[in-house]
Design an enzyme around this catalytic site. Structure first.
Site, short mmCIF file in Angstrom:
data_model
loop_
_atom_site.label_atom_id
_atom_site.label_comp_id
_atom_site.label_asym_id
_atom_site.label_seq_id
_atom_site.Cartn_x
_atom_site.Cartn_y
_atom_site.Cartn_z
N HIS A 167 27.45 67.26 34.77
CA HIS A 167 28.70 67.80 34.23
C HIS A 167 29.09 67.10 32.93
O HIS A 167 28.97 65.87 32.81
CB HIS A 167 29.83 67.63 35.23
CG HIS A 167 29.86 68.67 36.30
ND1 HIS A 167 29.94 70.02 36.03
CD2 HIS A 167 29.82 68.56 37.67
CE1 HIS A 167 29.95 70.70 37.18
NE2 HIS A 167 29.88 69.84 38.18
N CYS A 223 27.88 70.73 29.90
CA CYS A 223 28.91 71.50 29.21
C CYS A 223 29.56 70.66 28.11
O CYS A 223 29.62 69.43 28.21
CB CYS A 223 29.98 71.96 30.20
SG CYS A 223 29.39 73.06 31.50
#
Length: 367
Positions: A167, A223
């Site tokens: 992440h 991301c």
């Protein structure tokens, strides 16, 4: 027993190698003499069932040293320098943040580095939740120590690689050194309690210390990762391959480049985009779209220049080929993942950033 000391200048916790009388901080470069050291619990006794890439274990009566204070063993340095890598695959297993492809990404990247680019296995630090060694779990502390280790003692001719799959996020920047007003971050397994690793720290740890003659590549599959190394220049490329270098140097004047070395980052998407897995079918067949496209670009012969690499990666993600082909991807994923296929519709554009501008279509790509 290992000692932990605070940097005398910026107060960053530093692990002191056994017998050392001083240590240089990777963040601010200040030299700290031993003063009021705090003991750190030793790692658990060596287990023959655990996999270690570091020097052979000491006799049972001797406490094993922390791996990040010592350069890995391996063959003598080659005329072209040493190769060293840190690979993090963070799946956030059994949490609401769980990802499917990140550990597979880490295994694929290690396989690529060892078999295609001849990185010694003993010079690769793997951080995943699958590791039994507590020093090899992708916690915030372990990721920090691994990044310190990556650049520690690097010399001209060395090639360094940092790969992260997991992440990524953003948080408001209040110092004025971000074009969009946000810092980019990476999320270790314990980010909800220990916090994220911010781009300013990543830059200070593995970018600014790089001496002349050392080359660093970062491959970030997360991301909001476009400028997660805070490098001064971003290659803004359109779908026809035309490009210009976008200036991301802070208006505050803070230097985010290197100490003469070369730093280049491939990231999964722009700062305002999210990254995808290649499949949502199962935890076994999934890999990160960016990591997949990076390996595919090399396997299909596009790893000649940085511009060709970036175009090939973007084309792979846009066109979403059917099936996993290409030497390393096929052999590794067949062995580990039992096959799989890409799902369509990814909305992300891999990005290229660097500490200096260059002609992306003439500069040869190499790790």
């Amino acid at each position: 027993m290992h000692m932990l000391v605070d940097c005398s200048n910026c107060r960053t916790p530093l692990q002191l190698p056994p017998g050392a009388k001083s240590i240089r901080c990777a963040i601010c470069h200040a030299i700290t003499l031993i003063a009021d050291p705090r003991s750190v619990p030793p790692p658990p006794p060596y287990s023959s069932s655990a996999h270690h890439n570091y020097p052979s274990p000491p006799p049972p009566s001797v406490v094993a040293p922390s791996p990040y204070n010592h350069e890995p063993s391996g063959p003598p340095p080659s005329p072209h320098g040493n190769k060293r890598a840190v690979i993090c695959g963070v799946s956030y297993k059994n949490t609401r943040n769980e990802l499917m492809g990140c550990v597979n990404d880490a295994k694929c990247m290690k396989y690529l580095l060892v078999n295609r680019f001849k990185f010694p296995e003993s010079s690769i630090v793997m951080l995943t939740e699958e590791e039994t060694d507590p020093y090899r779990r992708p916690t915030k502390h372990n990721m920090r120590m691994a990044l310190y280790w990556l650049v520690q003692g690097c010399k001209p001719g060395d090639s360094l690689v940092f790969h992260f799959s997991g992440h990524g996020s953003q948080q408001r920047n209040y110092s004025g050194d971000e074009v969009d007003g946000y810092d980019e971050t990476l999320c270790p397994t314990d980010f909800e309690t220990q916090g994220m690793i911010v781009d300013d720290e990543i830059n200070a740890t593995i970018v600014r210390p790089l001496p002349r003659g050392v080359k660093l590549h970062a491959i970030i599959d997360a991301c909001h990762s476009g400028t997660v190394l805070d490098l001064p220049f971003l290659c803004r490329m359109d779908r026809n391959g035309r490009y210009f270098w976008e200036d991301h140097r802070p208006r505050s004047g803070v230097w985010k480049g290197t100490n003469g070395g070369e730093a280049i980052s491939f990231s999964g998407c722009d700062d305002n985009e999210t990254s995808a897995d290649t499949s949502a079918l199962s935890k076994v067949t999934s890999t990160g779209a960016m990591t997949y496209s990076f390996i595919q670009a090399i396997e299909r012969g596009h790893g000649t220049t940085y511009g060709n690499m970036l175009n090939a990666m973007r084309s792979t993600i846009r066109n979403t080929d059917n099936g996993l082909d290409g030497g390393i991807v096929t052999s590794l994923l067949t062995m580990l993942l039992t096959g799989g296929s890409l799902s369509s519709g990814f909305r992300q554009e891999p990005q290229l950033t660097a500490n200096e501008t260059f002609d992306v279509y003439s500069k040869p790509f190499s790790l």
